[in-house]
Design a protein around this motif. Structure first.
Motif, mmCIF file in Angstrom:
data_model
loop_
_atom_site.group_PDB
_atom_site.id
_atom_site.type_symbol
_atom_site.label_atom_id
_atom_site.label_comp_id
_atom_site.label_asym_id
_atom_site.label_seq_id
_atom_site.Cartn_x
_atom_site.Cartn_y
_atom_site.Cartn_z
ATOM 1 N N ARG A 194 -5.555 10.186 -5.762
ATOM 2 C CA ARG A 194 -5.431 8.737 -5.966
ATOM 3 C C ARG A 194 -6.324 8.276 -7.113
ATOM 4 N N HIS A 202 -7.560 10.282 1.704
ATOM 5 C CA HIS A 202 -8.410 9.092 1.598
ATOM 6 C C HIS A 202 -9.090 8.753 2.925
ATOM 7 N N SER A 246 1.915 2.954 9.148
ATOM 8 C CA SER A 246 1.295 4.074 8.437
ATOM 9 C C SER A 246 1.604 5.401 9.114
ATOM 10 N N GLY A 247 1.747 6.427 8.308
ATOM 11 C CA GLY A 247 1.914 7.787 8.825
ATOM 12 C C GLY A 247 0.735 8.676 8.487
ATOM 13 N N ARG A 292 5.638 -1.788 7.169
ATOM 14 C CA ARG A 292 5.718 -0.356 7.500
ATOM 15 C C ARG A 292 4.616 0.003 8.476
ATOM 16 N N ASP A 314 -9.942 9.510 -4.824
ATOM 17 C CA ASP A 314 -10.110 9.608 -3.366
ATOM 18 C C ASP A 314 -10.615 10.978 -2.940
ATOM 19 N N ASP A 347 -9.339 13.792 -1.958
ATOM 20 C CA ASP A 347 -8.744 15.021 -2.491
ATOM 21 C C ASP A 347 -8.303 14.885 -3.944
ATOM 22 N N THR A 368 8.083 6.015 1.132
ATOM 23 C CA THR A 368 6.658 6.270 0.950
ATOM 24 C C THR A 368 6.331 7.745 1.165
ATOM 25 N N GLY A 369 5.518 8.299 0.286
ATOM 26 C CA GLY A 369 5.099 9.708 0.405
ATOM 27 C C GLY A 369 5.549 10.480 -0.812
ATOM 28 N N TRP A 370 4.608 11.251 -1.394
ATOM 29 C CA TRP A 370 4.916 11.914 -2.661
ATOM 30 C C TRP A 370 6.024 12.952 -2.523
ATOM 31 N N SER A 420 1.799 12.758 4.933
ATOM 32 C CA SER A 420 1.250 13.805 4.075
ATOM 33 C C SER A 420 0.496 14.813 4.931
ATOM 34 N N TYR A 430 3.446 -5.568 2.872
ATOM 35 C CA TYR A 430 3.496 -5.533 1.404
ATOM 36 C C TYR A 430 4.151 -6.829 0.917
HETATM 37 C C1 VG1 Z 1 -0.373 6.414 2.709
HETATM 38 C C2 VG1 Z 1 0.199 5.658 1.542
HETATM 39 C C3 VG1 Z 1 1.265 6.497 0.845
HETATM 40 C C4 VG1 Z 1 0.653 7.837 0.426
HETATM 41 C C5 VG1 Z 1 0.034 8.512 1.620
HETATM 42 C C6 VG1 Z 1 -0.694 9.790 1.264
HETATM 43 O O1 VG1 Z 1 0.638 6.682 3.648
HETATM 44 O O2 VG1 Z 1 0.736 4.431 1.962
HETATM 45 O O3 VG1 Z 1 1.768 5.782 -0.254
HETATM 46 O O4 VG1 Z 1 1.636 8.665 -0.130
HETATM 47 O O5 VG1 Z 1 -0.922 7.645 2.247
HETATM 48 O O6 VG1 Z 1 -1.687 9.567 0.309
HETATM 49 P P1 VG1 Z 1 0.851 5.787 4.982
HETATM 50 O O7 VG1 Z 1 1.969 6.452 5.731
HETATM 51 O O8 VG1 Z 1 -0.443 5.776 5.699
HETATM 52 O O9 VG1 Z 1 1.202 4.425 4.493
HETATM 53 V V1 VG1 Z 1 -3.094 10.521 0.339
HETATM 54 O O10 VG1 Z 1 -3.953 10.279 -1.112
HETATM 55 O O11 VG1 Z 1 -3.765 9.985 1.748
HETATM 56 O O12 VG1 Z 1 -2.433 12.062 0.469
#
Ligand code: VG1
Ligand code: CO
Length: 543
Positions: free
Chosen positions: A282, A114, A486-487, A484, A277, A279, A344-346, A19, A498
């Motif tokens: 969440r 977050h 995290s990104g 996974r 969270d 922004d 994963t990711g909106w 994101s 998970y």
């Molecule tokens: C995490 C979550 C993922 C979510 C992303 C952004 O990503 O697992 O489901 O879409 O954060 O959420 P990752 O790659 O760290 O697993 V937010 O509220 O931080 O924009």
């Protein structure tokens, strides 16, 4: 006006993750770091000349400085109009709504979501497209390519702009409209949910606690719950957004929102609790002595959405991220609608919503939302739960138990191992990846593997392909282990494990998930070796 064209050189590592681009704030404060990335966004989307964009952020440290820089760069790049939240503030859902409401060419959101904020913590920036959703990979790839060849950025030289007064001002030929960040969003919520019914609930003494975690949702939550719905004053706590979130980690989960958890589990605790969270996209939902896992929340909402006026015609379909539990799939099956599984990711939900294939989407990471915007939406999910409670007259605990009795329960948990040495994490990940092909049929700590693969997604709308989206090990007893990387983390690597186990026996639906999942946890240790290989005694965060 005076525009200067500043020579610059590419800066390594400006690759957007799950994101947007997230780094330590001090990295963003380095000379030209923000400017390079913003110019790369502008160039990556084919320039902003004559375009209209939305701009705002979650108020974390450096938000105010970055807003000024982006406005001056937009003017120098000949943008026509920027709609910006007062004092540079917008929640992510509100930004998505403004992009859609004003049919702009997109928007820039300043947030590391977050992740904690402050000069020693994290900052972030992302571009959302004209549909209001996070830019798809084709656009983020184009932006990244620009960061690797950039040689100049354009900026308007001028004094600081006053962001505190609502109204229009111009710099050169560019118009800046400073808007109230809350009103339009709150109005949208009123069109979707049964506010009169929720008002009755509160007037009858229903007690709620909302923890805004000193992040962006405070003003939104106070307006919606206290002013428009009549919840008692003080329902919203940690209401004022602070640049460092008051030193808190603005991630609404049982670990970081433990004060709220503790309060809801008191004998005389409130009927309902929720948090959001940094922004505002969440949500965590709690009932009196009840925790709703995000995967269950998605399923319950799918099953009950028609309670809410905005959804009374039913859902066209639902979608979830791959690591999210399959609980919602069982509801979709009963409703006779499609359930999609995306990475994963909106950003992966956008096409499904634009194409009207999915109206409700969710992620296990406390993200739920619908096609009212193109981001997940924390307050939306909380309002949906309030609407369901008002319509059914049931407590959260009763709604959950009834749901499990009808559909079965997908026991679920995520174990995060944070700040792992990057090489060690990659080695562990690669080791499992290398074993996937031979796993089917094997017995791992008493569980039989049915299939194993690396998830890839073929987008049914535009045909784009996303590979390398997580490792799946599916067992014969309706159980699943997913791994996974995290990104969104900014320190070392974060490994996410998970765990999911479906249970249909009506007498076994109220166990502690960590106990119900113990055989899977043991199998995951055998497969991955968090303890044996990485030296980790326990996960840093369990949700
Ligand atoms: C995490 C979550 C993922 C979510 C992303 C952004 O990503 O697992 O489901 O879409 O954060 O959420 P990752 O790659 O760290 O697993 V937010 O509220 O931080 O924009
Ligand atoms: Co967020």
């Amino acid at each position: 006006m005076s525009i200067s064209i500043e020579p610059t050189l590419p800066i390594a590592g400006q690759k957007p993750g799950t994101s947007g681009l997230r780094k330590k704030t001090r990295v963003f404060m380095k000379p030209a770091y923000l400017e390079n990335f913003v110019q790369a966004i502008f160039d990556g989307i084919g320039g902003v000349k004559g375009k209209t964009l939305v701009l705002g952020g979650d108020g974390r440290f450096y938000n105010d400085v970055a807003v000024q820089t982006i406005l001056r760069m937009a003017a120098a790049n000949e943008a026509a109009h920027i709609i910006v939240g007062q004092n540079g503030l917008l929640s992510t859902p509100a930004a998505s709504h403004l992009i859609r409401q004003h049919q702009t060419d997109g928007g820039i959101i300043l947030s590391a979501s977050h992740n904690p904020g402050g000069i020693e913590e994290d900052f972030g920036i992302k571009f959302n497209a004209a549909n209001g959703g996070p830019a798809p990979e084709a656009i983020t790839d184009a932006i990244y390519a620009q960061t690797q060849s950039i040689s100049r950025y354009k900026i308007w030289q001028g004094g600081a702009l006053d962001m505190s007064q609502i109204g229009d001002t111009d710099i050169g030929d560019m118009r800046i409209s400073i808007v109230d960040p809350v009103t339009d969003y709150a109005d949208l919520m009123e069109t979707l949910f049964d506010f009169p019914a929720i008002r009755v609930l509160f007037s009858e003494g229903f007690r709620m606690r909302f923890d805004a975690m000193c992040a962006i949702t405070g003003p939104y939550a106070a307006e919606i719950f206290e002013n428009r719905l009549g919840a008692a004053k003080g329902t919203v706590e940690n209401e004022t957004p602070l640049p460092d979130f008051g030193g808190m980690h603005p991630d609404p989960n049982p670990t970081w929102a433990h004060a709220l958890m503790d309060e809801l589990f008191l004998d005389d605790g409130p009927d309902f609790g929720a948090a959001s969270d940094g922004d505002g996209d969440r949500n965590m939902v709690l009932g009196h002595q009840a925790y709703v896992s995000p995967s269950d929340s998605l399923a319950v909402i799918a099953a009950n959405a028609t309670c809410a006026p905005g959804y009374k015609a039913g859902l066209s379909g639902v979608a979830r991220s791959m690591p999210t539990s399959a609980a919602v799939d069982h509801v979709a099956q009963a409703l006779g609608i499609n359930s999609y599984e995306v990475p994963t990711g909106w950003k992966f939900f956008g096409n499904l919503m634009d194409d009207n294939r999915a109206a409700l989407c969710g992620e296990e990471s406390f993200g739920t939302g619908s096609n009212h915007i193109r981001e997940k939406d924390g307050l939306w999910a909380v309002l949906m739960w309030l609407n369901i409670i008002a319509a059914t007259g049931q407590s959260v605990k009763d709604i959950l138990s009834a749901h499990w009795q009808t559909y079965g329960r997908n026991y679920y948990s995520r174990h995060d191992y944070e700040a792992v040495d990057t090489d060690a994490a990659e080695t562990a990940y690669q080791a499992l990846r290398d074993r996937l092909d031979g796993l089917a049929g094997q017995n791992i700590a008493g569980l039989t593997v049915k299939s194993a693969d690396e998830f890839r997604y073929d987008d049914p709308v535009d045909g784009s392909v996303s590979t390398g989206q997580g490792l799946r090990v599916i067992c014969t007893n309706d159980a699943r282990i997913v791994l996974r990387m995290s990104g969104t983390g900014t320190t070392g690597a974060t490994l996410r494990l998970y765990l999911e186990q479906r249970e249909m026996d009506p007498d076994k639906l109220s166990q502690d998930p960590q106990i119900a999942l113990a055989p899977l946890i043991a199998a995951a240790e055998t497969l991955i070796g968090f303890h044996a290989q990485l030296g980790r005694v326990k996960p840093d965060v369990i949700t």
